[in-house]
Design an enzyme around this catalytic site. Sequence first.
Site, mmCIF file in Angstrom:
data_model
loop_
_atom_site.group_PDB
_atom_site.id
_atom_site.type_symbol
_atom_site.label_atom_id
_atom_site.label_comp_id
_atom_site.label_asym_id
_atom_site.label_seq_id
_atom_site.Cartn_x
_atom_site.Cartn_y
_atom_site.Cartn_z
ATOM 1 N N ASP A 49 16.394 41.889 -19.547
ATOM 2 C CA ASP A 49 17.628 41.135 -19.333
ATOM 3 C C ASP A 49 18.856 41.956 -19.728
ATOM 4 O O ASP A 49 18.765 42.896 -20.525
ATOM 5 C CB ASP A 49 17.631 39.865 -20.206
ATOM 6 C CG ASP A 49 16.666 38.816 -19.702
ATOM 7 O OD1 ASP A 49 15.895 39.098 -18.776
ATOM 8 O OD2 ASP A 49 16.689 37.700 -20.261
ATOM 9 N N ASP A 50 19.988 41.537 -19.187
ATOM 10 C CA ASP A 50 21.328 41.962 -19.634
ATOM 11 C C ASP A 50 21.778 43.313 -19.101
ATOM 12 O O ASP A 50 22.891 43.735 -19.390
ATOM 13 C CB ASP A 50 21.457 41.977 -21.164
ATOM 14 C CG ASP A 50 21.259 40.619 -21.805
ATOM 15 O OD1 ASP A 50 21.014 39.642 -21.059
ATOM 16 O OD2 ASP A 50 21.338 40.519 -23.037
ATOM 17 N N HIS A 100 21.001 36.994 -13.831
ATOM 18 C CA HIS A 100 21.165 36.512 -15.208
ATOM 19 C C HIS A 100 22.631 36.108 -15.401
ATOM 20 O O HIS A 100 23.136 36.139 -16.519
ATOM 21 C CB HIS A 100 20.760 37.647 -16.152
ATOM 22 C CG HIS A 100 20.463 37.257 -17.561
ATOM 23 N ND1 HIS A 100 19.609 36.230 -17.912
ATOM 24 C CD2 HIS A 100 20.889 37.789 -18.741
ATOM 25 C CE1 HIS A 100 19.545 36.155 -19.240
ATOM 26 N NE2 HIS A 100 20.315 37.076 -19.762
ATOM 27 N N HIS A 104 27.024 36.469 -18.042
ATOM 28 C CA HIS A 104 26.139 36.113 -19.149
ATOM 29 C C HIS A 104 26.607 34.831 -19.837
ATOM 30 O O HIS A 104 26.864 34.786 -21.040
ATOM 31 C CB HIS A 104 26.030 37.252 -20.171
ATOM 32 C CG HIS A 104 24.775 37.162 -20.986
ATOM 33 N ND1 HIS A 104 24.724 36.477 -22.173
ATOM 34 C CD2 HIS A 104 23.531 37.636 -20.778
ATOM 35 C CE1 HIS A 104 23.494 36.558 -22.655
ATOM 36 N NE2 HIS A 104 22.756 37.250 -21.828
ATOM 37 N N HIS A 191 15.247 43.775 -23.529
ATOM 38 C CA HIS A 191 16.628 44.035 -23.087
ATOM 39 C C HIS A 191 16.814 45.544 -22.943
ATOM 40 O O HIS A 191 16.740 46.262 -23.953
ATOM 41 C CB HIS A 191 17.627 43.460 -24.097
ATOM 42 C CG HIS A 191 17.505 41.971 -24.285
ATOM 43 N ND1 HIS A 191 16.534 41.402 -25.086
ATOM 44 C CD2 HIS A 191 18.203 40.944 -23.741
ATOM 45 C CE1 HIS A 191 16.655 40.078 -25.038
ATOM 46 N NE2 HIS A 191 17.660 39.774 -24.234
HETATM 47 NI NI NI Z 1 20.720 37.654 -21.855
#
Ligand code: NI
Length: 239
Positions: A49-50, A100, A104, A191
């Site tokens: 993620d991210d 995502h 965020h 991440h």
């Molecule tokens: Ni996130």
Amino acid sequence: MGRTGRFTVLCLMLTLLAAVRAYPVGEQSSADLQVEVPRQEKLLALTFDDGPHPEHTAVLLDGLRDRGAKATFFLVGCQVELAPELVERMAAEGHQIGVHTLDHVQVNGLSRKDFDGQVEGLRRVLYGLIGERDLWLRPPYGIMDDNTLRWADSPVMLWSVDPEDWKDGNVKRIVDHITGQVRDGDVILLHDIYPTSVEAALQVVDKLGEEGWRFVTVEQLLQYKGRTGEVGQVYRAVR
Ligand code: NI
């Protein structure tokens, strides 16, 4: 990740940029094809993620390529703007890409307009890079409400193994957390904006790879378990 911080300022600016871009429509995704896939076991899905992060994600992609492992990336809009070439590389190398949100943000409680801005807005940015295809949703923090499922227009992918890699950046602890508990069909949350998480992920692939585990995308994980991702359904592990 913490709920406030470094995403906010940059993302606000980039949201405006994203809103005015043009989005060419590409070919249909191979995900639309229903293919008979023999059931397999000892499968895991690494999810990141991210990102993408201009440096750390590139290192991760090198490492996954060298190991023949596939992963799934749930991208954030402002990070995409920093490294669009890595998004193209993910797609070219057979990884799955999902959304995502642009900035965020927590998606529960959003109006339909704001939800679409965050989710469809990022999808349109990504279509411009990699062509139109299914882009599954992972809501930030895993927080959602009924409207999230109603409006997602895709499966919603959560996770079953969370080493909280953002907490201390301790590679050994992250690796031990994952390797000490994985079961067939698990979905692992990491991440790729942290070099320690990238290092941990590659160690996990090496260590579990020696034990016969294979790393596939979440879509492949479902296929290998004889299932398909349903719009508006939440998935964690796939047994
Ligand atoms: Ni996130």
